[in-house]
Design a protein around this motif. Structure first.
Motif, PDB file in Angstrom:
ATOM      1  N   UNK A  68      -5.357  24.507  -9.993  1.00  0.00           N
ATOM      2  CA  UNK A  68      -6.502  23.622 -10.213  1.00  0.00           C
ATOM      3  C   UNK A  68      -6.432  22.412  -9.304  1.00  0.00           C
ATOM      4  N   UNK A  69      -5.226  21.892  -9.092  1.00  0.00           N
ATOM      5  CA  UNK A  69      -5.067  20.732  -8.217  1.00  0.00           C
ATOM      6  C   UNK A  69      -5.515  21.051  -6.801  1.00  0.00           C
TER       7      UNK A  69
ATOM      8  N   UNK B 206     -10.094  -9.406  -4.940  1.00  0.00           N
ATOM      9  CA  UNK B 206      -8.751  -9.949  -5.093  1.00  0.00           C
ATOM     10  C   UNK B 206      -8.113 -10.310  -3.766  1.00  0.00           C
ATOM     11  N   UNK B 207      -8.340  -9.496  -2.753  1.00  0.00           N
ATOM     12  CA  UNK B 207      -7.794  -9.794  -1.428  1.00  0.00           C
ATOM     13  C   UNK B 207      -8.430 -11.047  -0.842  1.00  0.00           C
ATOM     14  N   UNK B 208      -9.719 -11.221  -1.072  1.00  0.00           N
ATOM     15  CA  UNK B 208     -10.388 -12.419  -0.575  1.00  0.00           C
ATOM     16  C   UNK B 208      -9.876 -13.674  -1.269  1.00  0.00           C
ATOM     17  N   UNK B 209      -9.503 -13.543  -2.530  1.00  0.00           N
ATOM     18  CA  UNK B 209      -9.071 -14.706  -3.299  1.00  0.00           C
ATOM     19  C   UNK B 209      -7.576 -14.984  -3.151  1.00  0.00           C
ATOM     20  N   UNK B 210      -6.749 -13.930  -3.193  1.00  0.00           N
ATOM     21  CA  UNK B 210      -5.298 -14.121  -3.215  1.00  0.00           C
ATOM     22  C   UNK B 210      -4.600 -13.682  -1.925  1.00  0.00           C
ATOM     23  N   UNK B 211      -5.284 -12.908  -1.088  1.00  0.00           N
ATOM     24  CA  UNK B 211      -4.650 -12.405   0.117  1.00  0.00           C
ATOM     25  C   UNK B 211      -3.779 -11.191  -0.159  1.00  0.00           C
ATOM     26  N   UNK B 212      -3.061 -10.762   0.866  1.00  0.00           N
ATOM     27  CA  UNK B 212      -2.196  -9.585   0.753  1.00  0.00           C
ATOM     28  C   UNK B 212      -0.865  -9.988   0.138  1.00  0.00           C
ATOM     29  N   UNK B 213      -0.536  -9.360  -0.973  1.00  0.00           N
ATOM     30  CA  UNK B 213       0.690  -9.736  -1.678  1.00  0.00           C
ATOM     31  C   UNK B 213       1.690  -8.599  -1.795  1.00  0.00           C
ATOM     32  N   UNK B 214       1.302  -7.390  -1.429  1.00  0.00           N
ATOM     33  CA  UNK B 214       2.205  -6.242  -1.559  1.00  0.00           C
ATOM     34  C   UNK B 214       1.731  -5.143  -0.626  1.00  0.00           C
ATOM     35  N   UNK B 215       2.628  -4.242  -0.226  1.00  0.00           N
ATOM     36  CA  UNK B 215       2.214  -3.097   0.594  1.00  0.00           C
ATOM     37  C   UNK B 215       1.199  -2.242  -0.150  1.00  0.00           C
ATOM     38  N   UNK B 216       0.367  -1.572   0.620  1.00  0.00           N
ATOM     39  CA  UNK B 216      -0.698  -0.765   0.033  1.00  0.00           C
ATOM     40  C   UNK B 216      -0.168   0.580  -0.433  1.00  0.00           C
ATOM     41  N   UNK B 217      -0.536   0.957  -1.648  1.00  0.00           N
ATOM     42  CA  UNK B 217      -0.218   2.280  -2.183  1.00  0.00           C
ATOM     43  C   UNK B 217      -1.469   2.829  -2.860  1.00  0.00           C
ATOM     44  N   UNK B 218      -1.953   3.928  -2.346  1.00  0.00           N
ATOM     45  CA  UNK B 218      -3.159   4.542  -2.884  1.00  0.00           C
ATOM     46  C   UNK B 218      -2.855   5.147  -4.256  1.00  0.00           C
ATOM     47  N   UNK B 219      -3.504   4.681  -5.328  1.00  0.00           N
ATOM     48  CA  UNK B 219      -3.226   5.253  -6.650  1.00  0.00           C
ATOM     49  C   UNK B 219      -3.618   6.717  -6.775  1.00  0.00           C
ATOM     50  N   UNK B 220      -4.493   7.190  -5.891  1.00  0.00           N
ATOM     51  CA  UNK B 220      -4.853   8.608  -5.954  1.00  0.00           C
ATOM     52  C   UNK B 220      -3.662   9.498  -5.607  1.00  0.00           C
ATOM     53  N   UNK B 221      -2.714   8.983  -4.837  1.00  0.00           N
ATOM     54  CA  UNK B 221      -1.509   9.757  -4.544  1.00  0.00           C
ATOM     55  C   UNK B 221      -0.677   9.937  -5.808  1.00  0.00           C
ATOM     56  N   UNK B 222      -0.600   8.887  -6.618  1.00  0.00           N
ATOM     57  CA  UNK B 222       0.115   9.004  -7.890  1.00  0.00           C
ATOM     58  C   UNK B 222      -0.582  10.016  -8.798  1.00  0.00           C
ATOM     59  N   UNK B 223      -1.900  10.005  -8.792  1.00  0.00           N
ATOM     60  CA  UNK B 223      -2.655  10.972  -9.590  1.00  0.00           C
ATOM     61  C   UNK B 223      -2.329  12.393  -9.149  1.00  0.00           C
ATOM     62  N   UNK B 224      -2.273  12.614  -7.837  1.00  0.00           N
ATOM     63  CA  UNK B 224      -1.968  13.956  -7.335  1.00  0.00           C
ATOM     64  C   UNK B 224      -0.536  14.368  -7.661  1.00  0.00           C
ATOM     65  N   UNK B 225       0.393  13.413  -7.581  1.00  0.00           N
ATOM     66  CA  UNK B 225       1.799  13.737  -7.842  1.00  0.00           C
ATOM     67  C   UNK B 225       2.063  14.048  -9.312  1.00  0.00           C
ATOM     68  N   UNK B 226       1.279  13.469 -10.200  1.00  0.00           N
ATOM     69  CA  UNK B 226       1.515  13.646 -11.640  1.00  0.00           C
ATOM     70  C   UNK B 226       0.416  14.456 -12.316  1.00  0.00           C
ATOM     71  N   UNK B 227      -0.435  15.086 -11.540  1.00  0.00           N
ATOM     72  CA  UNK B 227      -1.600  15.819 -12.056  1.00  0.00           C
ATOM     73  C   UNK B 227      -1.186  16.785 -13.167  1.00  0.00           C
TER      74      UNK B 227
END
Length: 219
Positions: free
Chosen positions: A137-138, A110-131
């Motif tokens: 266990x977390x 997607x980056x090669x085709x459309x370029x950078x369109x938004x700031x980067x946010x690692x979805x794994x952080x959302x997983x950790x925040x809402x685990x």
């Protein structure tokens, strides 16, 4: 005689009936298990509610950095086990061996085709925040959950979404990212250099002619 031809109906992952299918399917599995065992598990109910939210969050991430054409269908999440420990192990394996590799590849394309369109946010952080599993266990599982780093997909210049870390985006000039313009500038520099050399050669030759005529008159 009239023949009815079958028609295919395409349903996008972000619209109904596909969007709500995963939640309905998992809740039905949970109800069947509770009826069969005559128990009610509130912790498992919380996990079942969290799985579709995770799916939607990942698809939103893909749409942001690629397109809706590469979003994930509900099929990968359907085998979620109907027990707390089993679902935790299942999700960890699903995340590390199926979801993260696909996300990295899809976002890289997607980056090669459309370029950078938004700031980067690692979805794994959302997983950790809402685990949804227990906090103990977390702490045990979080190191084993892979993260999606911007450098893994060629997303230089943006800070990963981690608290306490920032990085500045270094803007590129118009010519830095344009190989054709760089080549033209190098050709122009070479032409200017050749022109300067030619002028130096002409002036040197003219100076030599003056010296020769001066010597002849002296002799």
């Amino acid at each position: 005689m009239t023949f009815l031809l079958p028609r295919w109906v395409l349903c996008a992952n972000h619209t109904e009936p596909v969007k709500g299918f995963l939640g309905r399917y998992l809740r039905r599995k949970l109800i069947e298990m509770e009826i069969e065992k005559s128990i009610r598990n509130n912790e498992l109910m919380k996990i079942i509610d969290w799985i579709p939210k995770t799916w939607h969050h990942l698809n939103s991430f893909l749409e942001t950095h690629s397109s809706s054409d590469v979003t994930i269908g509900p099929r990968l999440f359907l085998p979620c086990p109907m027990d707390v420990d089993g679902s935790r192990v299942w999700f960890t394996d699903l995340w590390n061996y199926s979801l993260v590799p696909y996300l990295l590849e899809a976002v890289r394309e997607g980056l090669q085709m459309y370029g950078k369109r938004a700031p980067w946010e690692d979805p794994s952080k959302w997983v950790a925040d809402t685990y949804p599993w227990s906090s103990a266990t977390l702490q045990h599982e979080w190191p084993s959950l892979l993260q999606l780093r911007p450098e893994d997909v060629g997303y230089e210049g943006y800070a990963s979404a981690k608290e306490g870390t920032t990085s500045k985006h270094v803007p590129q000039t118009d010519t830095d990212g344009d190989p054709l313009m760089n080549m033209l500038m190098r050709l122009q520099e070479a032409a200017n250099y050749s022109s300067a050399q030619s002028c130096d050669s002409d002036s040197t030759s003219h100076h030599d002619d003056i010296l020769d005529s001066s010597l002849e008159s002296t002799l």
